[in-house]
Design a protein around this motif. Sequence first.
Motif, PDB file in Angstrom:
ATOM      1  N   ARG A 191       1.572  15.460 -18.279  1.00 34.54           N
ATOM      2  CA  ARG A 191       1.032  14.095 -18.339  1.00 34.54           C
ATOM      3  C   ARG A 191      -0.407  14.175 -18.829  1.00 34.54           C
ATOM      4  O   ARG A 191      -1.024  15.246 -18.798  1.00 34.54           O
ATOM      5  CB  ARG A 191       1.118  13.423 -16.980  1.00 34.54           C
ATOM      6  CG  ARG A 191       0.362  14.142 -15.873  1.00 34.54           C
ATOM      7  CD  ARG A 191       0.696  13.594 -14.503  1.00 34.54           C
ATOM      8  NE  ARG A 191       2.060  13.864 -14.103  1.00 34.54           N
ATOM      9  CZ  ARG A 191       2.495  15.015 -13.583  1.00 34.54           C
ATOM     10  NH1 ARG A 191       1.654  16.014 -13.419  1.00 34.54           N
ATOM     11  NH2 ARG A 191       3.734  15.172 -13.244  1.00 34.54           N
ATOM     12  N   SER A 192      -0.946  13.033 -19.266  1.00 37.87           N
ATOM     13  CA  SER A 192      -2.297  13.016 -19.840  1.00 37.87           C
ATOM     14  C   SER A 192      -3.375  13.465 -18.863  1.00 37.87           C
ATOM     15  O   SER A 192      -4.389  14.020 -19.266  1.00 37.87           O
ATOM     16  CB  SER A 192      -2.623  11.628 -20.384  1.00 37.87           C
ATOM     17  OG  SER A 192      -1.801  11.380 -21.518  1.00 37.87           O
ATOM     18  N   SER A 193      -3.142  13.274 -17.563  1.00 33.70           N
ATOM     19  CA  SER A 193      -4.131  13.705 -16.570  1.00 33.70           C
ATOM     20  C   SER A 193      -4.255  15.235 -16.515  1.00 33.70           C
ATOM     21  O   SER A 193      -5.204  15.755 -15.946  1.00 33.70           O
ATOM     22  CB  SER A 193      -3.802  13.140 -15.191  1.00 33.70           C
ATOM     23  OG  SER A 193      -2.527  13.590 -14.778  1.00 33.70           O
ATOM     24  N   ASP A 194      -3.310  15.959 -17.128  1.00 35.60           N
ATOM     25  CA  ASP A 194      -3.383  17.425 -17.194  1.00 35.60           C
ATOM     26  C   ASP A 194      -4.360  17.882 -18.280  1.00 35.60           C
ATOM     27  O   ASP A 194      -4.716  19.050 -18.346  1.00 35.60           O
ATOM     28  CB  ASP A 194      -2.006  18.032 -17.513  1.00 35.60           C
ATOM     29  CG  ASP A 194      -0.967  17.776 -16.440  1.00 35.60           C
ATOM     30  OD1 ASP A 194      -1.359  17.508 -15.287  1.00 35.60           O
ATOM     31  OD2 ASP A 194       0.237  17.831 -16.754  1.00 35.60           O
ATOM     32  N   LYS A 206      -8.422  21.630 -16.596  1.00 35.70           N
ATOM     33  CA  LYS A 206      -7.792  20.662 -17.501  1.00 35.70           C
ATOM     34  C   LYS A 206      -7.470  21.341 -18.828  1.00 35.70           C
ATOM     35  O   LYS A 206      -8.224  22.181 -19.310  1.00 35.70           O
ATOM     36  CB  LYS A 206      -8.732  19.480 -17.745  1.00 35.70           C
ATOM     37  CG  LYS A 206      -9.049  18.692 -16.493  1.00 35.70           C
ATOM     38  CD  LYS A 206      -7.942  17.721 -16.196  1.00 35.70           C
ATOM     39  CE  LYS A 206      -8.314  16.809 -15.044  1.00 35.70           C
ATOM     40  NZ  LYS A 206      -7.304  15.813 -14.794  1.00 35.70           N
ATOM     41  N   CYS A 261       1.362  20.499 -21.383  1.00 37.34           N
ATOM     42  CA  CYS A 261       1.035  19.546 -20.331  1.00 37.34           C
ATOM     43  C   CYS A 261       2.293  18.781 -19.924  1.00 37.34           C
ATOM     44  O   CYS A 261       3.322  18.852 -20.607  1.00 37.34           O
ATOM     45  CB  CYS A 261      -0.028  18.570 -20.818  1.00 37.34           C
ATOM     46  SG  CYS A 261       0.453  17.681 -22.336  1.00 37.34           S
ATOM     47  N   CYS A 288      -4.859  13.468 -24.838  1.00 37.86           N
ATOM     48  CA  CYS A 288      -3.723  12.896 -24.122  1.00 37.86           C
ATOM     49  C   CYS A 288      -2.565  13.881 -24.228  1.00 37.86           C
ATOM     50  O   CYS A 288      -2.582  14.789 -25.056  1.00 37.86           O
ATOM     51  CB  CYS A 288      -3.335  11.534 -24.706  1.00 37.86           C
ATOM     52  SG  CYS A 288      -2.271  11.604 -26.157  1.00 37.86           S
TER      53      CYS A 288
END
Length: 111
Positions: free
Chosen positions: A37-40, A28, A35, A46
């Motif tokens: 998206r925030s999941s990255d 991560k 990045c 975020c």
Amino acid sequence: HGAAELDEMGVEALPRRTPAPAWLPTAKGEEGDFCLRSSDCSAGLCCARHFWSKICKPVLREGQVCTRHRRKGTHGLEIFQRCQCAEGLACRLQREHGPADASRLHTCQRH
């Protein structure tokens, strides 16, 4: 033609999963990492626009200035996006002890 030939080919005929591209990070992202998206991004971060790319930025804590969007969709127009307020906080107009409308500043505040 068809079913008998597939049987002869066996499992090898099924598509294989391709590995992730080399440029895709396996861990991560940390603050400042690029990045999509925030999941990255790691916990507490975020994915937000910074100039013409997106980087991992910290989620906002109590008292920090936040952006309140009046119309849906205007978030994408910003060149320097901020993250949302952390869980349990809301982006509200800062309460001032001066005349009404003295400040249009929004900060992350407890619900």
